[in-house]
Write an enzyme that holds these catalytic residues in place. Structure first.
Site, mmCIF file in Angstrom:
data_model
loop_
_atom_site.group_PDB
_atom_site.id
_atom_site.type_symbol
_atom_site.label_atom_id
_atom_site.label_comp_id
_atom_site.label_asym_id
_atom_site.label_seq_id
_atom_site.Cartn_x
_atom_site.Cartn_y
_atom_site.Cartn_z
ATOM 1 N N GLY A 21 0.818 -1.220 0.000
ATOM 2 C CA GLY A 21 0.000 0.000 0.000
ATOM 3 C C GLY A 21 0.843 1.257 0.000
ATOM 4 O O GLY A 21 0.638 2.156 -0.829
ATOM 5 N N LYS B 177 5.723 -9.654 -6.031
ATOM 6 C CA LYS B 177 5.498 -8.207 -6.017
ATOM 7 C C LYS B 177 6.751 -7.426 -6.394
ATOM 8 O O LYS B 177 6.673 -6.387 -7.050
ATOM 9 C CB LYS B 177 5.048 -7.757 -4.621
ATOM 10 N N CYS C 88 -4.201 -4.020 8.580
ATOM 11 C CA CYS C 88 -5.086 -3.609 7.488
ATOM 12 C C CYS C 88 -5.843 -4.811 6.928
ATOM 13 O O CYS C 88 -6.975 -4.683 6.478
ATOM 14 C CB CYS C 88 -4.299 -2.904 6.395
ATOM 15 N N CYS D 256 -12.672 -16.584 13.534
ATOM 16 C CA CYS D 256 -12.581 -15.204 13.029
ATOM 17 C C CYS D 256 -12.054 -15.285 11.605
ATOM 18 O O CYS D 256 -12.340 -16.236 10.893
ATOM 19 C CB CYS D 256 -11.692 -14.352 13.933
#
Ligand code: ZN
Length: 400
Positions: free
Chosen positions: A50, A95, A201, A358
């Site tokens: 990000g 990446k 995030c 979760c």
């Protein structure tokens, strides 16, 4: 406080470079001298995510001569909402490689160095040594403390940024700067937050464009430090609120008791950062021992529950907006906060086994500690959470 330039100027700019950087060259503060310094500069960006995406693109466009990319992850579709250095055709690619290709397209004059490995205590100093300045785009506390400490030991300025939902922060940590009482990251945050208290995030979300707001501040500060212009964000914390559209600056003082850069340091070498930050709290880790089931066991249990051979309540402890994205069929939603404030206990049946899950298994382990502490001795949680469920059991659901 203005500082001398971090980097000496390169001998010259070629005619191509003069054309390319003309909008910099005609700013008196940058000029030929500043652009030559950028050409000579070596900047390491940690993470091509990000913050790293806008940081790498703008550092490259600005003409930073050598750009290092430290990144070991691969491009995922869920990255594309904010990691603008990658595109659709890069999904599945490393990446670092994808970022290098984008940089070559933006500015082929940049020498890109790929560090396609996870930074750890064994390699971090060797990598940092090769650069003038470190721009941090990491999203976890263990890496941040390691980067802070390594930058300190090598006396490199550390341009830090962090993002979460609509909020961002940025600063420059450079405690070894002579003639200044400059703080480090530990002066600002001496202790990592309790595990599970601050969501990442991936767990809490981030507004995509926030990455550009904070990443561009980091590039701005890097350029100022490299060329010696302006007043860098040393000893000051920039706090950005995208909802109120408000920037605030707080003074950050050097802490004389800082474990790293204080008068009597206790951190004199790299430490075990994973242990220091703790993936989950001790209580949660204890609760999860012998009380973690796999998603395939859960699938079996759900079949047995349908047949009347087993009875339990399956509780999803994520937030309602996450529950809208995907869910394990037959689960009820009680967010983790309700467990921490005690309200959830009244909603649980007292005569049934409790099964918690979760997104990935961190929050459910925290809730499990509360439930077990309240007397549900046979409570369990699901390792890997709904992410594992979607990957292994029900790929028809979206993941996030
Ligand atoms: Zn410090």
């Amino acid at each position: 406080m203005s500082l001398p330039p971090l980097v000496d100027p390169a001998a010259e700019l070629t005619n191509d470079e003069v054309r390319r950087y003309s909008r910099h060259l005609i700013i008196p503060d940058v000029g030929m001298d500043g652009q030559k310094r950028l050409k000579n500069a070596k900047v390491l960006v940690i993470g091509a995510g990000g913050l790293g995406s806008p940081a790498l693109l703008y550092l490259a466009a600005a003409g930073v001569g050598t750009l290092g990319i430290a990144e070991f992850d691969e491009v995922d579709e869920s990255n594309l909402q904010r990691q603008v250095i990658h595109g659709q055709s890069d999904v599945g690619k490393p990446k670092a490689l994808s970022a290098k290709e984008s940089i070559n397209e933006v500015n082929p004059l940049v020498n890109v160095v790929v560090h396609d490995e996870r930074l750890d205590n064994d390699n971090v100093l060797g990598v940092f040594e090769q650069y003038d300045l470190i721009v941090d785009g990491t999203d976890n506390f263990a890496t941040r403390y390691m980067v802070n400490d390594a930058a300190y030991f090598l006396k490199k300025p550390y341009v830090w940024g962090s993002i979460y939902r609509f909020d961002g922060q940025a600063s420059v940590f450079w405690p070894t700067l002579e003639g200044a009482e400059a703080p480090c990251y530990r002066c600002l945050y001496p202790e990592p937050p309790p595990p599970g208290m601050v969501p990442s995030c991936a767990e809490g979300g981030v507004l995509g464009v926030l990455c550009a707001s904070i990443g561009s501040i980091q590039v701005n500060e890097a350029i100022k430090l490299l060329t010696g212009i302006g007043d860098p964000l040393v000893g000051r914390l920039m706090i950005y609120d995208a909802l109120e559209m408000e920037y605030r600056k707080l003074k950050v003082r050097k802490d004389p008791h800082c474990a790293l850069c204080g008068d009597n340091p206790t951190v004199t070498d790299l430490i075990d950062y994973e242990t220091f930050c703790g993936a989950i709290s001790e209580a949660a880790a204890d609760a999860a021992v012998d009380a973690t089931i796999s998603v395939s066991t859960l699938e079996q249990w759900l079949k047995e529950r349908d047949n009347g051979d087993r009875d339990f309540v399956l509780v999803d402890v994520r937030e309602p907006n996450e529950y809208e994205i995907n869910k394990i069929p037959g689960s009820v939603l009680i967010p983790k906060g309700e467990f921490l404030n005690g309200n959830a206990l009244g909603q649980l049946p007292s005569d049934k086994q409790v099964v918690l899950h979760c997104k990935s298994g961190v929050r459910s382990a925290e809730a499990l500690a509360v439930v077990k502490g309240a007397g549900y001795a046979d409570a369990v949680h699901v390792g890997g959470g709904v992410v594992a469920w979607v990957n292994q059991i029900d790929p028809s659901q979206p993941s996030y």
